[in-house]
Design an enzyme around this catalytic site. Structure first.
Site, PDB file in Angstrom:
ATOM      1  N   LEU A  43       0.844  -1.186   0.000  1.00 23.54           N
ATOM      2  CA  LEU A  43       0.000   0.000   0.000  1.00 23.54           C
ATOM      3  C   LEU A  43       0.883   1.240   0.000  1.00 23.54           C
ATOM      4  CD1 LEU A  43      -2.666  -1.084   2.647  1.00 23.54           C
ATOM      5  CD2 LEU A  43      -2.902  -1.092   0.150  1.00 23.54           C
ATOM      6  N   SER A  44       0.288   2.391  -0.275  1.00 19.69           N
ATOM      7  CA  SER A  44       1.087   3.613  -0.274  1.00 19.69           C
ATOM      8  C   SER A  44       1.724   3.849   1.088  1.00 19.69           C
ATOM      9  CB  SER A  44       0.242   4.818  -0.687  1.00 19.69           C
ATOM     10  OG  SER A  44      -0.876   4.980   0.167  1.00 19.69           O
ATOM     11  N   GLU A  45       1.015   3.489   2.173  1.00 22.52           N
ATOM     12  CA  GLU A  45       1.598   3.547   3.512  1.00 22.52           C
ATOM     13  C   GLU A  45       1.080   2.423   4.392  1.00 22.52           C
ATOM     14  OE1 GLU A  45       2.089   7.837   2.198  1.00 22.52           O
ATOM     15  OE2 GLU A  45       0.283   6.619   2.401  1.00 22.52           O
ATOM     16  N   THR A  46       1.968   1.943   5.247  1.00 25.61           N
ATOM     17  CA  THR A  46       1.647   1.008   6.321  1.00 25.61           C
ATOM     18  C   THR A  46       2.152   1.644   7.600  1.00 25.61           C
ATOM     19  OG1 THR A  46       1.837  -0.911   4.874  1.00 25.61           O
ATOM     20  CG2 THR A  46       2.058  -1.304   7.243  1.00 25.61           C
ATOM     21  N   HIS A  75      -3.314  10.640   5.320  1.00 26.65           N
ATOM     22  CA  HIS A  75      -4.329   9.583   5.407  1.00 26.65           C
ATOM     23  C   HIS A  75      -3.909   8.486   6.380  1.00 26.65           C
ATOM     24  CE1 HIS A  75      -2.484   6.547   2.630  1.00 26.65           C
ATOM     25  NE2 HIS A  75      -3.415   5.740   3.082  1.00 26.65           N
TER      26      HIS A  75
END
Length: 287
Positions: A43-46, A75
């Site tokens: 994902l774009s961020e974890t 987000h």
């Protein structure tokens, strides 16, 4: 075994926002293990929830893209706050939790929807002509109304285009953008026609972070508000749309009051379970 939550952010309907994966009680994980989990989720961020180390914080958050750690991201802040609250977290302040992260303490309000108080910009001001030429060439656009650095950690530089249709029509050369250090986090914004449900259309390109185009981006929208409102390009309160070009329906609620900017959005829990991170190789596996 760690509790695991995936939250869709800036949407009131699952699959139409920007998801963030959240690993709870992650104090026992190493940097390498966190990076491995972030690479695996893709994902774009974890993010990883840990015990706070600063007075006044309810929890500490570490934020990883598939390639590197970030000091702040929007987000993930809202999604992680939702996951922490869903797990039974009770903030010291009734108005909402306080997050500790690389950018310092970030206040999150729990009202009609979660919103975070935008951290100060670490770089602002105009973009010089040579840098702007690199950006416009990579984006394939030559009609720029204004441009500015709006960096609150990830490295954002932003371009204001004449309208939302121009923003949506962009077909950037992501490989070319990734080759230039200054453009590893590029935001574009353009106004919608009067009567639209959103005042602006936003797109975020972050190819150097292993993401390409990010669906809905809190940190960028925070930086945009800190630029657009004082510059007279936007009203003090507005709604921005993002993710349209990717089939998403992100809506970001911005409120600029005095020196404070709040960026908010709806959040939907999509996945809840556990994840096993094996110490011997750092590799994650669902359980």
């Amino acid at each position: 075994m760690h509790r695991f939550t995936q939250v869709d952010v800036f949407t009131d309907e699952l699959f139409l926002g920007n998801p963030v994966a959240v690993v709870h009680d992650a104090d026992d994980l190493t940097d390498a293990q966190m990076a491995a989990v972030a690479s695996w989720t893709n994902l774009s961020e974890t993010t990883f929830l840990l015990r706070p180390t600063q007075p006044g914080a309810d929890y500490r958050l570490r934020i990883f893209t598939p390639r590197r750690e970030l000091p702040f991201a929007g987000h993930p802040t809202l999604g992680s706050a939702r996951a922490w609250l869903e797990a039974g977290g009770v903030p010291d302040d009734a108005s909402g939790p306080v997050q500790e992260c690389g950018a310092g303490l970030v206040r999150v309000r729990s009202a009609e929807r979660l919103s975070f108080e935008a951290p100060p910009l670490v770089r602002s001001g105009p973009v010089d002509a040579a840098d702007l030429a690199v950006l416009t060439d990579g984006l394939g656009v030559d009609d720029v109304v204004d441009a500015a650095w709006v960096d609150n950690g990830p490295g954002w530089v932003a371009l204001l285009l004449r309208d939302a249709a121009t923003v949506l029509a962009l077909e950037p050369d992501l490989r070319a953008l990734a080759e230039h250090e200054l453009s590893h986090a590029v935001g574009v914004v353009g106004p919608h026609l009067a009567g639209s449900d959103a005042a602006f259309e936003v797109r975020a390109f972050v190819p150097a972070m292993g993401v390409g185009e990010d669906p809905v981006t809190g940190s960028l929208n925070a930086g945009l508000a800190q630029w657009l409102v004082p510059a007279g390009h936007a009203p003090s309160s507005y709604v921005a749309a993002q993710g349209t070009a990717l089939g998403r329906r992100g809506r970001i609620h911005v409120d600029h009051a005095g020196d404070t900017v709040h960026v908010g959005g709806d959040t939907v829990v999509g996945v809840a379970g556990t994840i096993a991170v094996r110490a011997q190789n750092g590799g994650p596996s669902p359980a």
